[in-house]
Scaffold this motif. Structure first.
Motif, PDB file in Angstrom:
ATOM      1  N   GLY A  22       0.810  -1.210   0.000  1.00 41.55           N
ATOM      2  CA  GLY A  22       0.000   0.000   0.000  1.00 41.55           C
ATOM      3  C   GLY A  22       0.846   1.263   0.000  1.00 41.55           C
ATOM      4  N   ARG A  23       0.354   2.294   0.699  1.00 38.12           N
ATOM      5  CA  ARG A  23       1.006   3.597   0.719  1.00 38.12           C
ATOM      6  C   ARG A  23       1.042   4.134   2.145  1.00 38.12           C
ATOM      7  N   VAL A  24       2.168   4.720   2.534  1.00 40.67           N
ATOM      8  CA  VAL A  24       2.303   5.319   3.860  1.00 40.67           C
ATOM      9  C   VAL A  24       1.599   6.669   3.857  1.00 40.67           C
ATOM     10  N   GLU A  25       0.669   6.853   4.819  1.00 33.61           N
ATOM     11  CA  GLU A  25      -0.053   8.122   4.917  1.00 33.61           C
ATOM     12  C   GLU A  25       0.648   9.105   5.863  1.00 33.61           C
ATOM     13  N   SER A  26       1.200   8.585   6.960  1.00 28.39           N
ATOM     14  CA  SER A  26       1.913   9.452   7.902  1.00 28.39           C
ATOM     15  C   SER A  26       2.819   8.606   8.788  1.00 28.39           C
ATOM     16  N   VAL A  27       3.942   9.203   9.213  1.00 26.65           N
ATOM     17  CA  VAL A  27       4.865   8.592  10.165  1.00 26.65           C
ATOM     18  C   VAL A  27       4.870   9.478  11.400  1.00 26.65           C
ATOM     19  N   LEU A  28       4.561   8.885  12.551  1.00 26.42           N
ATOM     20  CA  LEU A  28       4.335   9.675  13.767  1.00 26.42           C
ATOM     21  C   LEU A  28       5.546   9.748  14.696  1.00 26.42           C
ATOM     22  N   VAL A  29       6.644   9.068  14.335  1.00 26.41           N
ATOM     23  CA  VAL A  29       7.822   9.049  15.207  1.00 26.41           C
ATOM     24  C   VAL A  29       9.048   9.479  14.416  1.00 26.41           C
ATOM     25  N   GLN A  30      10.115   9.772  15.148  1.00 29.85           N
ATOM     26  CA  GLN A  30      11.368  10.129  14.512  1.00 29.85           C
ATOM     27  C   GLN A  30      12.514   9.373  15.180  1.00 29.85           C
ATOM     28  N   GLU A  31      13.657   9.322  14.514  1.00 33.44           N
ATOM     29  CA  GLU A  31      14.802   8.586  15.033  1.00 33.44           C
ATOM     30  C   GLU A  31      15.260   9.148  16.375  1.00 33.44           C
ATOM     31  N   GLY A  32      15.579   8.236  17.290  1.00 32.77           N
ATOM     32  CA  GLY A  32      16.003   8.639  18.624  1.00 32.77           C
ATOM     33  C   GLY A  32      14.871   8.725  19.622  1.00 32.77           C
ATOM     34  N   LEU A  35       2.961   3.939  15.400  1.00 31.05           N
ATOM     35  CA  LEU A  35       4.170   4.505  14.808  1.00 31.05           C
ATOM     36  C   LEU A  35       3.891   5.182  13.466  1.00 31.05           C
ATOM     37  N   ALA A  36       2.930   4.649  12.717  1.00 32.60           N
ATOM     38  CA  ALA A  36       2.627   5.187  11.394  1.00 32.60           C
ATOM     39  C   ALA A  36       1.233   4.734  10.983  1.00 32.60           C
ATOM     40  N   TRP A  37       0.676   5.438   9.981  1.00 28.93           N
ATOM     41  CA  TRP A  37      -0.598   5.050   9.370  1.00 28.93           C
ATOM     42  C   TRP A  37      -0.358   4.780   7.899  1.00 28.93           C
ATOM     43  N   VAL A  82     -15.219   5.497   6.331  1.00 27.61           N
ATOM     44  CA  VAL A  82     -15.756   4.180   5.999  1.00 27.61           C
ATOM     45  C   VAL A  82     -14.636   3.145   5.841  1.00 27.61           C
ATOM     46  N   TYR A  83     -13.577   3.581   5.188  1.00 31.31           N
ATOM     47  CA  TYR A  83     -12.459   2.672   4.902  1.00 31.31           C
ATOM     48  C   TYR A  83     -11.272   3.148   5.730  1.00 31.31           C
ATOM     49  N   LYS A  84     -11.107   2.574   6.924  1.00 29.55           N
ATOM     50  CA  LYS A  84     -10.125   3.062   7.887  1.00 29.55           C
ATOM     51  C   LYS A  84      -8.690   2.761   7.432  1.00 29.55           C
ATOM     52  N   ALA A  85      -7.812   3.661   7.827  1.00 29.82           N
ATOM     53  CA  ALA A  85      -6.383   3.439   7.592  1.00 29.82           C
ATOM     54  C   ALA A  85      -5.866   2.344   8.526  1.00 29.82           C
ATOM     55  N   ILE A  86      -4.742   1.772   8.184  1.00 27.09           N
ATOM     56  CA  ILE A  86      -4.142   0.679   8.966  1.00 27.09           C
ATOM     57  C   ILE A  86      -3.056   1.256   9.877  1.00 27.09           C
ATOM     58  N   PRO A  87      -3.162   1.048  11.185  1.00 24.09           N
ATOM     59  CA  PRO A  87      -2.110   1.543  12.079  1.00 24.09           C
ATOM     60  C   PRO A  87      -0.960   0.535  12.160  1.00 24.09           C
ATOM     61  N   LEU A  88       0.262   1.049  12.219  1.00 19.00           N
ATOM     62  CA  LEU A  88       1.439   0.227  12.484  1.00 19.00           C
ATOM     63  C   LEU A  88       1.877   0.535  13.913  1.00 19.00           C
ATOM     64  N   VAL A  89       1.803  -0.455  14.789  1.00 20.07           N
ATOM     65  CA  VAL A  89       2.041  -0.218  16.211  1.00 20.07           C
ATOM     66  C   VAL A  89       3.352  -0.878  16.654  1.00 20.07           C
ATOM     67  N   SER A  90       3.902  -0.362  17.738  1.00 23.03           N
ATOM     68  CA  SER A  90       5.154  -0.890  18.281  1.00 23.03           C
ATOM     69  C   SER A  90       4.876  -2.145  19.104  1.00 23.03           C
ATOM     70  N   PRO A  91       5.575  -3.234  18.819  1.00 23.80           N
ATOM     71  CA  PRO A  91       5.365  -4.460  19.600  1.00 23.80           C
ATOM     72  C   PRO A  91       6.207  -4.502  20.884  1.00 23.80           C
ATOM     73  N   ILE A  92       7.119  -3.526  21.054  1.00 26.59           N
ATOM     74  CA  ILE A  92       8.006  -3.523  22.219  1.00 26.59           C
ATOM     75  C   ILE A  92       8.207  -2.101  22.736  1.00 26.59           C
ATOM     76  N   ASP A  93       8.734  -2.004  23.948  1.00 24.02           N
ATOM     77  CA  ASP A  93       9.267  -0.735  24.434  1.00 24.02           C
ATOM     78  C   ASP A  93      10.676  -0.603  23.870  1.00 24.02           C
ATOM     79  N   GLY A  94      10.958   0.503  23.243  1.00 22.50           N
ATOM     80  CA  GLY A  94      12.288   0.647  22.667  1.00 22.50           C
ATOM     81  C   GLY A  94      12.527   2.022  22.089  1.00 22.50           C
ATOM     82  N   GLU A  95      13.594   2.094  21.297  1.00 20.58           N
ATOM     83  CA  GLU A  95      14.006   3.347  20.669  1.00 20.58           C
ATOM     84  C   GLU A  95      13.931   3.215  19.158  1.00 20.58           C
ATOM     85  N   VAL A  96      13.469   4.274  18.508  1.00 20.83           N
ATOM     86  CA  VAL A  96      13.415   4.298  17.047  1.00 20.83           C
ATOM     87  C   VAL A  96      14.817   4.578  16.525  1.00 20.83           C
ATOM     88  N   ILE A  97      15.381   3.644  15.751  1.00 20.03           N
ATOM     89  CA  ILE A  97      16.720   3.859  15.207  1.00 20.03           C
ATOM     90  C   ILE A  97      16.703   4.101  13.696  1.00 20.03           C
TER      91      ILE A  97
END
Length: 314
Positions: free
Chosen positions: A70-80, A89-91, A118-133
């Motif tokens: 598909g296509r990335v609509e938004s990224v909600l996090v940044q490195e570090g 983390l993203a939609w 009607v047609y919801k976006a798909i969330p990408l969620v973090s499976p762990i506690d951690g740092e975005v690298i």
């Protein structure tokens, strides 16, 4: 007349010889002052290190990939950035949703909002506690299920390569000191967290990997940084020590000795000693010396005159 000349010449020769002797003695004493110095044994801490290299790596590196193309609509996090389990983390939109929204934009904003609900976006969620690298994917970018949108690390560690001849000297929870090539003046305390069982061959040398966990991970830690590692293989406190150049070894043996001074005008004594661990400056003295002894340090080419032999101190 000739006798007078003879005595004059003889006198001149005598003066020259006396001068040479005086100058020789002066130079001899000067050499002694330059090539012999006195120290007393000191009590302190001594550590023995095994030095090697390593690199900064994530302990667990986790790639967050989309469930569908598909296509990335938004990224909600940044490195570090630190994230929690379940945090979005993203939609993204599936290929079908992306095509539907693109078509709806030609019919007006109201139609777009309708299909977004009607047609919801798909969330990408973090499976762990951690740092975005890694978070380099941009909104609008087309992705597949094999593309990592965000990469997470639960903890940054240093993985060292230890020669097989030294691996037996390292144990779990041993202390170490890390210094990064990028920040050589900062010393980072760490401990051994894992010693790998399987070896690797690097430049025809057999090595074992060892993971180290820093006591505190500095903010400037970055994955991939090169590091120098000093494993503390031995540590002793309140031991008697002398400088390295004070200790000599008998040729062809492992017997050690030092030169000690007993009295002001007495010849130095060659004193047998038992040495323990050493660092880059000092030897540990297990037996043979007392804290009150005066140890003489000489250069390699200078031999103390009249040095006698003595056994270990009682």
């Amino acid at each position: 007349m000739r006798k007078n000349k003879f005595f004059v010449v003889l006198g001149i020769i005598g003066v020259v010889i006396a001068g040479v002797v005086v100058i020789g003695r002066f130079r001899s004493s000067e050499v002694s002052r330059e090539e012999v110095r006195e120290v007393t044994p000191q009590r302190g801490t001594i550590e023995n290190f095994i030095t090697t290299t390593g690199s900064v790596l994530p302990k667990n590196r986790l790639e967050v990939k989309p469930p569908v193309n598909g296509r990335v609509e938004s990224v909600l996090v940044q490195e570090g950035q630190m994230v929690k389990t379940g945090q979005t983390l993203a939609w993204m939109s599936s290929t079908e949703r992306a095509a539907l929204l693109d078509a709806a934009r030609g019919q007006g904003e109201k139609t777009v909002k309708y299909w977004e609900e009607v047609y919801k976006a798909i969330p990408l969620v973090s499976p762990i506690d951690g740092e975005v690298i890694v978070a380099t994917t941009q909104p609008g970018q087309t992705v597949t299920t094999s593309d990592a949108i965000v990469v997470l690390s639960d903890q940054l560690i240093v993985r060292a390569q230890v020669d097989e001849t030294d691996i037996g000297k390292i144990s779990m929870d041993d202390k170490a000191v890390i210094s990064l090539d990028a920040y050589p003046d900062t010393k980072i305390p760490a401990r051994v967290a894992h010693i790998y069982y399987e070896s690797e061959t690097v430049n025809n040398v057999t090595v074992y990997k060892v993971d180290l966990i820093p006591e505190t991970v500095p903010s400037f830690f970055r994955s991939g940084m090169n590091a120098s590692v000093d494993f503390i293989s031995a540590h002793k406190e309140n031991v008697l020590t002398v400088p390295l150049d004070a200790v000599h070894m008998e040729k062809g043996t492992s017997n050690a000795f030092v030169y000690i001074k007993r009295g002001k005008d007495e010849n130095p004594i060659k004193q047998a000693v038992t040495v323990g661990i050493s660092d880059d400056k000092n030897y540990e003295i297990i037996s043979g010396l007392k804290a009150s002894d005066t140890v003489l340090i000489t250069s390699e080419k200078y031999v103390l005159p009249g040095a006698g032999n003595a056994g270990a101190n009682p």
